[in-house]
Design a protein around this motif. Structure first.
Motif, PDB file in Angstrom:
ATOM      1  N   ARG A   1      -6.726  15.752  -6.496  1.00 29.17           N
ATOM      2  CA  ARG A   1      -6.365  14.326  -6.548  1.00 29.17           C
ATOM      3  C   ARG A   1      -5.175  14.030  -5.639  1.00 29.17           C
ATOM      4  N   LEU A   2      -4.220  14.946  -5.630  1.00 25.38           N
ATOM      5  CA  LEU A   2      -3.034  14.769  -4.795  1.00 25.38           C
ATOM      6  C   LEU A   2      -3.413  14.784  -3.317  1.00 25.38           C
TER       7      LEU A   2
ATOM      8  N   VAL B   1       1.298   6.512  -7.044  1.00 22.78           N
ATOM      9  CA  VAL B   1       0.176   7.383  -7.414  1.00 22.78           C
ATOM     10  C   VAL B   1       0.559   8.843  -7.254  1.00 22.78           C
ATOM     11  N   ILE B   2       1.202   9.197  -6.140  1.00 19.14           N
ATOM     12  CA  ILE B   2       1.612  10.580  -5.877  1.00 19.14           C
ATOM     13  C   ILE B   2       2.584  11.066  -6.939  1.00 19.14           C
TER      14      ILE B   2
ATOM     15  N   GLU C   1      -6.196  13.937  -2.053  1.00 19.89           N
ATOM     16  CA  GLU C   1      -6.908  12.698  -1.728  1.00 19.89           C
ATOM     17  C   GLU C   1      -5.961  11.505  -1.643  1.00 19.89           C
ATOM     18  N   ALA C   2      -4.850  11.570  -2.381  1.00 16.02           N
ATOM     19  CA  ALA C   2      -3.909  10.443  -2.414  1.00 16.02           C
ATOM     20  C   ALA C   2      -2.963  10.419  -1.224  1.00 16.02           C
ATOM     21  N   VAL C   3      -2.744  11.596  -0.617  1.00 17.10           N
ATOM     22  CA  VAL C   3      -1.794  11.686   0.501  1.00 17.10           C
ATOM     23  C   VAL C   3      -2.523  11.477   1.820  1.00 17.10           C
TER      24      VAL C   3
ATOM     25  N   GLN D   1       0.834  -1.200   0.000  1.00 15.34           N
ATOM     26  CA  GLN D   1       0.000   0.000   0.000  1.00 15.34           C
ATOM     27  C   GLN D   1       0.870   1.251   0.000  1.00 15.34           C
TER      28      GLN D   1
ATOM     29  N   ILE E   1       0.678  11.761 -10.233  1.00 16.14           N
ATOM     30  CA  ILE E   1      -0.113  12.991 -10.188  1.00 16.14           C
ATOM     31  C   ILE E   1       0.797  14.212 -10.273  1.00 16.14           C
TER      32      ILE E   1
ATOM     33  N   ARG F   1       2.233   1.716  -3.401  1.00 11.39           N
ATOM     34  CA  ARG F   1       1.170   2.142  -4.299  1.00 11.39           C
ATOM     35  C   ARG F   1       0.878   3.635  -4.115  1.00 11.39           C
ATOM     36  N   ASN F   2       0.854   4.097  -2.872  1.00 12.05           N
ATOM     37  CA  ASN F   2       0.636   5.519  -2.598  1.00 12.05           C
ATOM     38  C   ASN F   2       1.727   6.366  -3.240  1.00 12.05           C
TER      39      ASN F   2
ATOM     40  N   TYR G   1       5.807  12.945   2.221  1.00 15.10           N
ATOM     41  CA  TYR G   1       5.834  12.977   0.753  1.00 15.10           C
ATOM     42  C   TYR G   1       6.069  14.376   0.178  1.00 15.10           C
TER      43      TYR G   1
END
Length: 245
Positions: free
Chosen positions: A88-89, A39-40, A91-93, A32, A43, A35-36, A101
């Motif tokens: 989106r960023l 994704v970060i 929400e991803a963090v 996970q 974006i 994956r985070n 990050y």
């Protein structure tokens, strides 16, 4: 209380903080976490590309005065796209992992602070506030211990980049025969310089950027002085104080 006991107590508190952070870090399964991070990065790459397009769009200010309104309008459209990316960023963090990050978007966000501040100055001749820049990006302006926000230091670095760009514009404006723009820029940058001198800057990167401001101020002063001795300066200066938007 002995000195050794005092130091021991302090470092015990440090250890508690380290343990707490480690627990949070280990609460997510390793896949996970990876994956985070992926994704970060994805974006940030998309949003950073938009900032580069906005930078190119605004370069018109140095060679075509008539195209500035259209360039600002285009930049605003790009900021809306960046806003969606920052949402989106955000929400991803994870809310507790902002500083974990932060390096992924630090320089990108500094560039956006600069670009938004430049656009608002070109449109209105005023300083874009921290809250205004954050609102345009669609993120929180308040620096909480947790959650995605616009770091005040990133905003300040953006303002210092703005001063550098305006010092360049002062020179190019004279080349175009616009002798009033350097006066407007001079008043604005001088007031920003005075504001920065009120700060006790401890961040090494921010401090170095501030130290470079004196060269921007000197360049602008030389332009204004040259206009003055040549009798080209407009006595009716239109430069307003950098009132925040």
């Amino acid at each position: 209380m002995s000195l050794n006991h005092h130091i021991t107590k302090i470092f015990c508190e440090f250890q508690k903080s380290i343990d707490n952070e480690q627990e949070i870090r280990e609460s997510l399964p390793r896949p996970q976490q990876l994956r985070n991070k992926t994704v970060i990065r994805s974006i940030c790459k998309e949003v950073d590309q938009i900032s580069r397009e906005a930078t190119t769009t605004l370069q018109v200010i140095h060679h075509d005065e008539a195209e500035i309104p259209a360039a600002c309008l285009k930049a605003r459209e790009l900021f809306e796209k960046a806003n969606a990316g920052y949402v989106r960023l955000r929400e991803a963090v994870p809310v507790t992992d902002y500083y974990k990050y932060q390096d992924h978007w630090r320089f990108m966000t500094q560039r956006y602070c600069f670009l938004i501040s430049l656009t608002i100055w070109l449109e209105k001749g005023i300083l874009a506030s921290h809250e205004t820049v954050a609102a345009i990006l669609g993120i929180n302006a308040v620096e909480n211990k947790e959650g995605f926000h616009l770091d005040i230091e990133e905003y300040l670095v953006g303002l210092l980049q703005l001063c550098t760009e305006l010092s360049r514009l002062a020179v190019n404006a004279v080349t175009r025969g616009d002798y009033n723009k350097p006066l407007q820029i001079s008043k604005f940058v001088m007031e920003l310089n005075a504001g920065f001198r009120l700060l006790n800057l401890k961040n090494d990167h921010l401090r170095k950027r501030f130290d470079a401001l004196k060269y921007d101020v000197k360049k602008i002063e030389e332009v204004v002085y040259d206009l003055s001795i040549r009798g080209l300066s407009n006595k009716s200066q239109d430069g307003d104080s950098p009132v925040q938007d």
